[in-house]
Write a protein that holds these residues in place. Structure first.
Motif, PDB file in Angstrom:
ATOM      1  N   TRP A  22       0.929  -1.166  -0.009  1.00 40.69           N
ATOM      2  CA  TRP A  22       0.041  -0.217   0.051  1.00 40.69           C
ATOM      3  C   TRP A  22       0.650   1.271  -0.005  1.00 40.69           C
ATOM      4  N   CYS A  23       0.410   2.384  -0.376  1.00 39.48           N
ATOM      5  CA  CYS A  23       1.172   3.678  -0.462  1.00 39.48           C
ATOM      6  C   CYS A  23       1.397   3.819   1.220  1.00 39.48           C
ATOM      7  N   CYS A  26      -0.836   5.063   3.961  1.00 34.85           N
ATOM      8  CA  CYS A  26      -2.197   4.484   3.765  1.00 34.85           C
ATOM      9  C   CYS A  26      -2.741   3.955   5.274  1.00 34.85           C
ATOM     10  N   ASP A  28      -4.658   1.629   5.663  1.00 32.66           N
ATOM     11  CA  ASP A  28      -4.970   0.220   5.440  1.00 32.66           C
ATOM     12  C   ASP A  28      -3.993  -0.533   6.410  1.00 32.66           C
ATOM     13  N   CYS A  57      -7.655  -1.467  -3.181  1.00 36.47           N
ATOM     14  CA  CYS A  57      -6.545  -1.406  -2.408  1.00 36.47           C
ATOM     15  C   CYS A  57      -6.631  -2.219  -1.053  1.00 36.47           C
ATOM     16  N   ASN A 127     -13.053   4.326   2.475  1.00 41.87           N
ATOM     17  CA  ASN A 127     -11.933   5.899   2.407  1.00 41.87           C
ATOM     18  C   ASN A 127     -12.827   6.813   1.576  1.00 41.87           C
ATOM     19  N   GLY A 131      -9.679   3.838  -4.601  1.00 44.79           N
ATOM     20  CA  GLY A 131      -8.090   4.040  -4.586  1.00 44.79           C
ATOM     21  C   GLY A 131      -7.410   3.132  -5.625  1.00 44.79           C
ATOM     22  N   GLN A 204     -11.334   4.994   6.841  1.00 44.85           N
ATOM     23  CA  GLN A 204      -9.966   4.681   6.564  1.00 44.85           C
ATOM     24  C   GLN A 204      -9.576   5.707   5.606  1.00 44.85           C
ATOM     25  N   CYS A 206      -7.412   7.523   2.880  1.00 44.66           N
ATOM     26  CA  CYS A 206      -6.559   7.259   1.837  1.00 44.66           C
ATOM     27  C   CYS A 206      -5.618   8.522   1.484  1.00 44.66           C
ATOM     28  N   ASN A 207      -4.499   8.468   2.038  1.00 42.55           N
ATOM     29  CA  ASN A 207      -3.819   9.714   1.972  1.00 42.55           C
ATOM     30  C   ASN A 207      -3.226  10.379   0.441  1.00 42.55           C
ATOM     31  N   VAL A 208      -3.470   9.501  -0.432  1.00 41.81           N
ATOM     32  CA  VAL A 208      -3.216   9.837  -1.913  1.00 41.81           C
ATOM     33  C   VAL A 208      -4.143  10.358  -2.346  1.00 41.81           C
ATOM     34  N   PHE A 209      -5.475   9.852  -2.540  1.00 43.37           N
ATOM     35  CA  PHE A 209      -6.573  10.421  -3.376  1.00 43.37           C
ATOM     36  C   PHE A 209      -7.552  10.985  -2.561  1.00 43.37           C
TER      37      PHE A 209
ATOM     38  N   ILE C  56      -0.777   1.032  -6.784  1.00 39.38           N
ATOM     39  CA  ILE C  56      -0.997   2.529  -6.679  1.00 39.38           C
ATOM     40  C   ILE C  56       0.298   2.948  -6.541  1.00 39.38           C
TER      41      ILE C  56
HETATM   42  S1  SF4 Z   1      -4.424   4.641  -3.145  1.00 38.02           S
HETATM   43 FE1  SF4 Z   1      -5.239   5.274  -1.071  1.00 38.02          FE
HETATM   44  S2  SF4 Z   1      -6.364   3.558  -0.230  1.00 38.02           S
HETATM   45 FE2  SF4 Z   1      -4.957   2.742  -2.179  1.00 38.02          FE
HETATM   46  S3  SF4 Z   1      -2.978   2.209  -0.743  1.00 38.02           S
HETATM   47 FE3  SF4 Z   1      -2.523   4.348  -1.633  1.00 38.02          FE
HETATM   48  S4  SF4 Z   1      -3.225   5.289   0.199  1.00 38.02           S
HETATM   49 FE4  SF4 Z   1      -3.999   3.452   0.546  1.00 38.02          FE
END
Ligand code: SF4
Ligand SMILES: Cc1ncc(C[n+]2csc(CCOP(=O)(O)OP(=O)(O)O)c2C)c(N)n1
Ligand SMILES: Cc1ncc(C[n+]2csc(CCOP(=O)(O)OP(=O)(O)O)c2C)c(N)n1
Ligand code: SF4
Ligand SMILES: [Mg+2]
Ligand SMILES: [Mg+2]
Lengths: 339, 623, 623, 339
Positions: A22-23, A26, A28, A57, A127, A131, A204, A206-209, C56
């Protein structure tokens, strides 16, 4: 399997050898940790646990658990788990996935697995975004959300997953969040121990999106005023000094009240076993994670579990007809002999 | 005339085709079934063809509401429900109008004359009464007041006339039983048992049946009665069976032979639902059935049960197969045993839901994304559904693969006598599950590699959840032998080839095709699959009887094909492929073997008749 | 050395293939895209190949996390992203390890030497440092401390070192831009526009880009810089376009040309989602997009919009096509215009979701139950997606049929320069809707018969809801010309044949195939479809350059095939069909034309290279 | 279309020339009649009305309406109607189907069409059985039901369709039954007039496979005591003499009370616009049609309608960017000229 006690394990025993992908940052990760820390506390062997997931994800979860696991297809984990749990009632089956997986493409299987009360523990990582496909709005995203697929803002009323589950006759419904390991572990334990379908929504990040979607609620500074913990048999109160509470009026409206003003006796006592809709009303208290929001167990009632009922019907049938005689079955219609 | 025809010795005939037709509410299927049973008990060979409308109950008396049941009984081996009926029993004008066209020239018509009054004639679209306007010239017509005679027969029982009328189908049954000298006792027993809980109905039906029989005996309508001698059959115990029951029983047998519990995940759909109904009834065999929320959940649950070590099945028809496509792809990727049973019906879309067709072969073969091969089997007769279910299970288990079984509406509902097999002679199809690691990892520790294959079958080891020490994860992403997700280009290419080779390799493990008819020096080879077997065999026999040399091959295994099929085909002068579609098997044969397989097609929701195929084969010989 | 190489005149080269590779987080796609733009502006011909992992963000520094972008620039017409790169830019050890194998022998490697420290080496699985252990012997290696130089460049801006590091991809871009004499201005403009809202980031990126360029100029590493002259191109205005954008724009164009609003019902899936994103952005064209709850709802909504008179589209990839199968069957039965767009990816099941493949052709052709034909088209290059979208819409509208369009991951993300068409020269594809009754019923009243067909095209009339007097019902059950449900066997058979004839008849309305290469007396014909066009053309040209006579046919229309295809094929000595699957088009050609079409297959998630096809063609010539 | 007033019609104008093919005595006939009688009263033209259905007995409905209509595939009518309503907001789109069609295979589309508030009127004929496939239990069949597919009795908790709809954020939710044409017409009219998705459950008798399922409620003799009519703004009372009522306690429980004993003032006043769960509580009052059961409108709130919002976004985009210039679009990336 002659041993009768479950071997002592630690988190490590429950972690697979697969690199977690995972990022960084995250939410998760913390959910995974909560589950991995919890497992040794449960009276269960690794080989008897199965994680079934869809795609997303969140749905990568099974790869990281050193148990049996299936990473299936988008939205179908609940259906697959239904068959597995029916076939093998002695297994402990978890269903893991995201808000898209379970409430978008998988919505129908989710409501039916809950209605049927299949013995599975459903962990839905909410989230409020897709993701894995890089950031489209999801069925839990708030109105107005700008994403790749909604450049002018989403115009869809989001599902409230707790309301959906309760509308679908779920016998165990709870909410927790990724910033509180203790709470997660406690809720997961209750869900695991519930006989029948248990649904857990996990807020949860999702720190990216969709970074910070639950920050107004789960941020350390906000929790006291924004999180309303539900405890069975206890008045529903919150705030740094428990100064706020929830009360029901005879007009059928739940309200957040000042405990001092309303009187402690008038604060609603939480009843998980309430069978006619209190959990639902509580799920409507907040219109989104920007209002004070209940977490914990909304409903926990004991109904017959599906797999057990199937077993009972088989037993009844066998009592009535004996244990299935193939030769006799083939002769159960009119027969004749040719010599 | 004391010496009435009925009292003379019966006239021996080789075979007869009778078609019962009436309104959906008239109970034609019921009496057809019972006539079948009685004939089977007599030892006749027989084949049946039930046909009913898509509506639950279309308006009474209309063409749309006509329900029919055709039975072909014979003193020798037959394979089809017959081309044109010899006798048509028409319970109302609509039935006469809808069905007369099928009757053989100069055939016999028995009508319930009571129903031929203005309203019913109008509902059927008749402008004048066909009984009087000469429309039936050339046919032998018996006008029998079935309704009123049934009413009279029931009167002494105190049954209300409206209720009594409902038994008129049993009157017809009695009459036809008399005409074809069926024994009365089994039918009487059956009525008693079937309606045991409803006394009045039972007694009315009995009275009507007797009355019909008696009418035949006393009314001086018939020159003589007919007798169809028992067919010569292998010695043994027989039962009469339709395809869906045979399939359900075959699945139960397979579960016993595999020593695995049976699991069915299904969603109701015509004409497959009866398999679900039958298996739900047989719970004492330890069967678990789930009526799922949709077809996707049906196969999903089955896949979950397969993963858990059950013999897992999903049953459906065309629209359901379409919906299951994505999950079939997952099953192929996971390499889990799973039976997907398609009872084909008329398409596309909702099409003709109660009619038969064979148009899902290419869907079965190619209806999933990516390179995703799976074995395909098709039974050729109702009873053969039993064996094919076992064979499909054997392949699924041994090769760890989903298998498609293609039956159709005609097999599903059609019935034939079946020599009940000795269950002890059925094959053992049990497989071994993994119980110990099969690999040593880099650090020298034992490991379980779920995709480390058997070098011969290319099957992967199956470790069931609950097996200590073999915990592992599987999924739909591409993976390497260790079961780990892998996007390495070479791994993907290798896996694509291995999956294809595994399925292709099954050809080593299935019987070669056997040529029926003229194995040597045939003028033409007729290749078929599935339910057309009876009609094709009939057609081939007729053409051979005319002095032509004709070979016939009928395929049960459609993917992979039997290993010798290419050689057989390439040795032929002409190849004709009759199918109830626009030529789907023909396409596969042409692509695979580059032989000029020609199609004969019929896409009417009805099976071929032997006569149609006789014509088609003769036509092809002229080319 | 005042007279450094960099200051000498650039060395002219015909073409170069550069591959940028780094961690997913390193922004390789971004700089690849911009290098492409700058090259396009220079007038080079070019083809690109982006490749990114399915995760991702796989853990930084691992092999699984490597993201790469390959670009082939040339002074003449090229058709592929190139076989083996000449230059590899590797931002970390994992990128070097994952990508080195593709580099041409003696190729150039530019590494970010700052990242070659123990932890990163270990993450990449290197036991020793390849820069020092001799592993790169034979390659020309440039070790550039990109991270630290970027940090230094950003220091004066007050950017924190950790933030500054993020700009290192722009350092690499500056360096390579220098090496290949790309003009700086467009890139600078682009950085300014792109990061306008984040000043700090913009300035850091600019600083890094300048620093990279300056490093090239001042460091005396390079003997000389290179120049690739503009390619000769048709005069006109060009833009650089990838397949998904071209497709989206083609759909918008089709909606304009049809004078119908555009409707997209879709569910996100890689690699198709970008079409949804692009259309959602272009709302001012009156486009309605629905991100549906699943693929079935996506096509369902599109079908509803088609019924309402919109140009309706659904976009997806293989798993979604599988799910849409039942609704496609309904669309075929309803005979409504609908575009189903499949951006193919590696299967089966979830397979290789970010990789390319062509394995859905047979699914497109046969993946629905019953006899359910539909047209299939495939674009051959990114820009050709634009034309193919219009052509697919034309056929769908004119023939009232769903149409499948098969693109793939390579076309979707790959880009090429495109001569922007004059919109006034695009075809008018508008159709007429019914506004008046087309029939007189038995009572002499006007009636509307929705399945009374145009005698030539066999298309049915479309009356849109809202049209007074033409109210009627349609559905998935079999129906007659009047549109009424019919289970009459002959009606069904006729409808099955008419539906087939309608689709087959489209062959009259599409261009015949044109032979590229040696139209006469070729030793071999190479037949392809879809995205392999570039590689096949390259391979064919190379073999012809060796003196062989080679013909090439590339199919855009896959069902029906162009009318002259059979004649073309039967005239050939040898037929070779390269496909990124196990031979799906080959099967169709063999079945249809009984020609011995042989397959060359590659199922690795990667496109063919021209070199591979050169070898394959030469190999086939030996047979 | 220069006329501005809708022509006067009668039931006959709304009846197609197709023979109605339901079993004699089927409740579907009276629903059809109610709709056909209602249409002339609505301000709408025949050509602007579309009935979209799935598959099932109920789903044959469109054939009998002399309007535009589509008999689609099992479960997908809501999805198809979504596209049609979005594309053509001026049309009046009805979605018709059975309990199997909408809550089994079509469950996901149903909950999403409700959540999105698409402008459609959903009529769900609930006969608690699969009629067309000849009598299997459905997701609304009661526990213990013996059918062809449940010879040992069904073991599945049924959905309560009103609860499902409310859990799915439906903005209009109502129930009526096939024995009361006036009530049906009134509810259908309200549903038709609602802007956004309106969900109506109609208790419908399948006299062939599930005869009398609702008799305890809808039978003439039972209605007074068993049917609780919901009227907005009115106290919730029922019984021959309105002697019974529904009251809310501060413990969050709805109870059926004796009005005389409880006091008329303590009877809960029905509020369709209650936004936080009262309708849901009312939907839980009866556990099945053998207990006193509310009918009428459970919830009717005004939320933005989807199609309108789509239109608004298009208008905004056009204001911002002009009405879409194709030639300019093709030049919206970097371009260059070759001469
Ligand atoms: S895209 Fe979002 S939910 Fe998916 S692994 Fe990255 S941070 Fe987590
Ligand atoms: C049939 C199918 N449709 C679409 C996809 C693409 N897809 C993969 S994951 C996903 C949604 C992910 O969102 P969510 O379930 O919320 O999980 P997250 O990634 O946010 O954890 C989608 C649309 C797919 N893999 N299969
Ligand atoms: C994809 C698909 N699956 C299954 C069927 C078979 N089928 C037709 S109607 C129906 C259910 C009917 O029940 P319901 O929707 O309650 O309608 P009713 O007949 O009771 O009015 C089923 C299972 C089908 N036509 N298509
Ligand atoms: S089966 Fe039941 S629901 Fe269907 S038409 Fe007959 S009575 Fe009505
Ligand atoms: Mg998500
Ligand atoms: Mg129903």
């Amino acid at each position: 399997m002659t041993e009768t006690t479950v071997p002592v394990t630690t988190r490590k025993d429950w972690s697979s050898d697969q690199e977690v992908r995972w990022c960084p940052g995250c939410g998760d990760y913390s959910i995974l940790a909560a589950v991995q820390f919890l497992m040794p506390e449960l009276d269960v062997r690794r080989e008897d646990v199965v994680f079934v997931s869809g795609i997303g994800c969140a749905a990568r979860f099974p790869y990281y658990m050193n148990t049996y696991g299936m990473h299936s297809i988008h939205g179908r984990a609940a259906a697959i788990a239904t068959g597995l749990a029916m076939a093998r009632p002695e297994l402990k089956v978890f269903v893991v996935g995201g808000d898209g997986d379970m409430l978008s493409i998988g919505g129908n299987h989710l409501i039916h697995v809950l209605r049927r009360n299949i013995d599975v523990t459903v962990l839905m990582f909410n989230n409020q975004i897709y993701g894995l496909t890089k950031g489209q709005y999801s069925p839990t995203s708030e109105v107005g959300k700008v994403t790749k697929s909604s450049p002018y803002g989403s115009i869809e009323t989001p599902f409230n997953p707790i309301s959906v589950a309760l509308g679908a006759e779920a016998t165990f419904v709870a909410r927790t969040h990724d910033m509180d390991r203790q709470h997660m572990m406690e809720v997961f334990r209750r869900a695991y121990e519930h006989r029948g379908a248990a649904f857990v929504e996990i807020y949860q990040n999702c720190n990216v999106f969709n970074d910070g979607a639950f920050e107004p609620l789960t941020g350390k500074a906000n929790r006291d005023d924004m999180i309303i913990p539900l405890v069975h048999g206890q008045p529903i109160r919150f705030g740094a000094d428990q100064e706020k509470g929830v009360a029901m009026g005879t007009d059928g409206r739940l309200r957040i009240v000042d405990v001092a003003k309303a009187g402690a006796d008038n604060i609603l006592v939480h009843d998980e076993q309430h069978d006619r809709g209190l959990g639902f009303m509580l799920s409507r208290l907040a219109k989104g994670p920007h209002e004070p929001t209940p977490i914990g167990v909304f409903r926990a009632v004991q109904y017959p579990e599906y797999g057990e009922e199937v077993g009972r019907q088989i037993a009844t049938a066998q009592e009535r007809n004996g244990p299935g005689d193939l030769a006799a079955l083939l002769r159960s219609g009119a027969t004749w002999r040719v010599d | 005339m004391a010496d009435t025809a009925a009292r003379t010795d019966p006239k021996q005939i080789e075979r007869v085709i009778i078609r019962f037709a009436g309104d959906s509410g008239d109970g034609m299927q019921l009496v057809g079934d019972q006539f079948t049973s009685a004939s089977a008990l007599l030892g006749n060979d027989l084949v049946t063809l039930p046909e009913y409308p898509a509506e639950i109950r279309a308006p009474a008396g209309t063409l749309a509401g006509v329900s029919a049941f055709q039975i072909h009984i014979s003193d020798h081996d037959i394979t089809t429900p017959g081309d044109a009926p010899n006798v048509l029993v028409a319970m109302n004008p609509a039935a006469l109008r809808a069905e007369l066209g099928r009757l053989e020239p100069h055939g016999t018509v028995i009508v319930n004359v009571d129903t031929f009054e203005e309203r019913n004639l109008a509902k059927a679209g008749y402008e004048s009464n066909p009984l009087t306007d000469g429309a039936l010239k050339g046919y032998t017509v018996f006008e029998v007041p079935m309704t009123s005679l049934t009413r009279q027969a029931c009167e002494p029982l105190g049954v209300k006339p409206r209720d009594a009328e409902r038994s008129k189908n049993f009157f017809a049954l009695g009459l036809v039983s008399f005409m074809y000298t069926r024994p009365e006792a089994p039918t009487i027993e059956w009525i008693k048992a079937k309606f045991a809980s409803k006394e009045k109905v039972r007694d009315a039906n009995l009275a009507a049946f007797h009355a019909g029989h008696a009418f035949g005996e006393t009314a001086e309508l018939f020159d003589h009665v007919y007798e169809v001698a028992p067919a010569e059959q292998h010695p043994g115990e027989y039962t009469n069976i339709n395809g869906n029951t045979a399939l359900a029983w075959g699945l139960i047998a397979a579960s016993r032979l595999a020593r695995m519990p049976l699991f069915l995940g299904s969603y109701p759909i015509t004409p497959a639902s009866d398999i679900l109904h039958e298996l739900a009834k047989q719970k004492h065999f330890g069967i678990r059935t789930l009526q799922a929320e949709d077809e996707i959940a049906g196969i999903g649950a089955a896949l979950g049960a397969a993963y858990g070590g059950h013999l897992a099945v999903t049953t459906t028809s065309g629209p359901g197969v379409a919906l299951k496509a994505e999950t079939i792809g997952l099953a192929i990727s996971l390499e889990l045993p799973l039976l997907i049973i398609d009872i084909q019906r008329g398409g596309p879309s909702t099409g003709l839901p109660t009619k038969t067709e064979q148009a899902d072969l290419l869907l079965a073969m190619y209806g999933h994304h990516g390179e995703s091969p799976l074995p395909i089997l098709a039974p050729y007769s109702p009873a053969h559904c039993f064996d094919t279910a076992i064979e499909a299970a054997r392949i699924a288990l041994e090769y760890r693969t989903p298998v498609m079984l293609l039956s159709d509406g005609y097999l599903a509902n059609g019935a034939e006598p079946w020599l009940i097999p000795d269950v002890d002679t059925l094959p053992d199809i049990a497989i071994e599950f993994a119980t110990a690691p099969n690999h040593t990892d880099a650090d020298g520790n034992p490991a379980f590699w779920p995709y480390q294959r058997d070098p011969e079958t290319l099957a992967r080891p199956l470790a069931l959840p609950g097996t200590p020490g073999l915990e592992h994860r599987i999924g739909g992403l591409e993976k390497d032998e260790a079961g780990h997700v892998s996007y390495v280009p070479e791994v993907h290419e290798q896996m694509v080839h291995v999956r294809a080779a595994k399925i292709a390799g099954i050809a080593r493990d299935i019987p070669p095709v056997v040529i029926r008819g003229d194995a040597e020096d045939a003028e033409i080879l007729v290749v078929g699959w599935g339910s057309t077997w009876g009609a094709i065999s009939g057609g081939v026999d007729r053409v051979r009887a005319l002095g032509h040399r004709v070979a016939q091959v009928h395929l049960t295994h459609l993917n992979p094909f039997p290993a010798n099929l290419g050689d057989v085909l390439r040795a032929q002068r002409r190849i004709l492929v009759p199918e109830m579609n626009l030529g789907q098997l023909a396409r596969l044969l042409r692509a695979e073997y580059l032989v000029d397989a020609r199609s004969v097609t019929k896409v009417k929701g009805l099976p071929f008749t032997a006569g149609e195929l006789e014509v088609a084969i003769l036509g092809a010989l002229d080319d």
